[in-house]
Design an enzyme around this catalytic site. Sequence first.
Site, short mmCIF file in Angstrom:
data_model
loop_
_atom_site.label_atom_id
_atom_site.label_comp_id
_atom_site.label_asym_id
_atom_site.label_seq_id
_atom_site.Cartn_x
_atom_site.Cartn_y
_atom_site.Cartn_z
N HIS A 142 0.83 -1.21 0.00
CA HIS A 142 0.00 0.00 0.00
C HIS A 142 0.86 1.26 0.00
O HIS A 142 0.67 2.16 -0.84
CB HIS A 142 -0.91 -0.03 1.22
CG HIS A 142 -1.89 1.10 1.28
ND1 HIS A 142 -3.19 0.97 0.88
CD2 HIS A 142 -1.75 2.39 1.71
CE1 HIS A 142 -3.82 2.13 1.04
NE2 HIS A 142 -2.97 3.00 1.55
N GLU A 143 1.80 1.34 0.93
CA GLU A 143 2.63 2.54 1.04
C GLU A 143 3.61 2.67 -0.11
O GLU A 143 3.96 3.78 -0.52
CB GLU A 143 3.37 2.53 2.38
CG GLU A 143 2.47 2.57 3.60
CD GLU A 143 1.54 3.79 3.60
OE1 GLU A 143 1.92 4.84 3.03
OE2 GLU A 143 0.44 3.68 4.15
N HIS A 146 1.78 4.57 -2.80
CA HIS A 146 1.78 6.02 -2.58
C HIS A 146 3.13 6.64 -2.90
O HIS A 146 3.22 7.69 -3.54
CB HIS A 146 1.41 6.32 -1.13
CG HIS A 146 -0.02 6.13 -0.80
ND1 HIS A 146 -1.05 6.71 -1.51
CD2 HIS A 146 -0.63 5.40 0.19
CE1 HIS A 146 -2.21 6.37 -0.99
NE2 HIS A 146 -1.99 5.57 0.05
#
Length: 485
Positions: A142-143, A146
Amino acid sequence: MEVEARRIRRFGPQRPTHRTLLPLHASSSSHNVSNTVSCWYCDYKISMFNRPLFHFGRRYSRFFKVWFSIGVGFALSALLGVTLILLWELARTLHLCGGSNKLGSFANTLFFGFPSLLPGLSLTLADAGYICVSTVISVVVHEFGHAVAATSEGIQIEYIAIFIAILFPGALVAFNYELLQTSPHLTALRVYSAGIWHNAVCCAACGLALFLLPMILFPFYSSGDSPMVLNVPPTSPLSGYLAPGDVILSVDNVPIRNAQEWLKLNTLTYNVKLNNVNVSQRSGELVVNKMKGYCIPNFMMEESKITELLETQRACPSELTAFVKSLCSANVTLDDGQSKIDLLSRGRSMYCLNAKDVIKHKRCGDDWGPATTKGGGCTCSQDEFCLAPVQEPGLLTSYQPRWGPHIVAYFPNLLERILIWTFHVSLALALLNGLPVYFLDGESILDETLSHFSSLSPRKKKKVLRLCLLCGSLISLIVCFRELL
């Protein structure tokens, strides 16, 4: 449950200040970051990956812009879909519509990361380990989304932080928000949608890997023949008859080709056995229709009864076996209008007994066949009930190693469990961040989406955003509390 936060949220390019409820320290230099420690929040900031991630994102920026533009479409669809399902769950909670329970596991997956666990199949220590590993994988994916989305747009990363807020762990990526605020709204949408998009891709990758696992492991393992035993619980009726390394060929003349077929035949919580489960309305106890059982006196049952069994509790201590009532008992009354799976999933009374003591009593039930010793038939005396064991499936694998020591037989099962749990946790993380609630990605995505509506003034956009976030947060809390109660 995974909680993520971002240091600021913006509405329009006119907001120059940072705001947050988390005590994060802003830093103008990636080389000068300080960790935060307080009574309810602490974090650890990492800046060593800033330069490699920035070079990686800029090198393939053209590809990543297309990649994350697809992610914008998916994130907006997820935001709309999750909102509609959340409204449906609210309507069910307030009894505004009858509806079926087909979406009942959605809220559990959304808030807790895994589907409902039925009595007798609670979380084990091994499952807790799988959840920890899968959570780390899902959060990193997920990170990473980003971070790469930001660097592909030329936005510097200040740091990556791992934090614990109250009791909930999480992670975040801090950007250069002054530069992000001057970027087009589509650029910000790509950055904010990247985490949800990467979690969705992670789910697809796990599903594909599970589907292709027999082919991937083919050089080292054979599959599709018969399952191999890895572990037999000491409370299992098969303890002493099966041992690790044994291969199961059939059960009651029914061929067994893999571990899933074994589970379907021997576990109450699978559909084959659920069709034979009812719940007594008067006593609220689990009752099975047709199973092998034993006539147990009332006094033994009262001493061993477990009431209000929760989904997260183990059915019985490790030295005892779980039993439920069989319809063979004349004292059992049922209400056919009850929902079988619904009541099962909420937990009901069970009985914990020593299996060695139970088998000394008279047999009862319809599945013993013509061979009966110690009496038989379906009738127990008035002061007895026919109890059937909740059979434990043990640990099996559908893969048999072609060579190597016995310990390599555990690897396919380990890999399968990690992929399954990563699928569930990554799905929960994507759905959770798609919610229109405060402090998650859904807030930023909704913010940037509203900025595309030029017909609304900045003040009206701000009011609409606050209203959507307030309603989304309240509904999410209501549905979450319903799942906990």
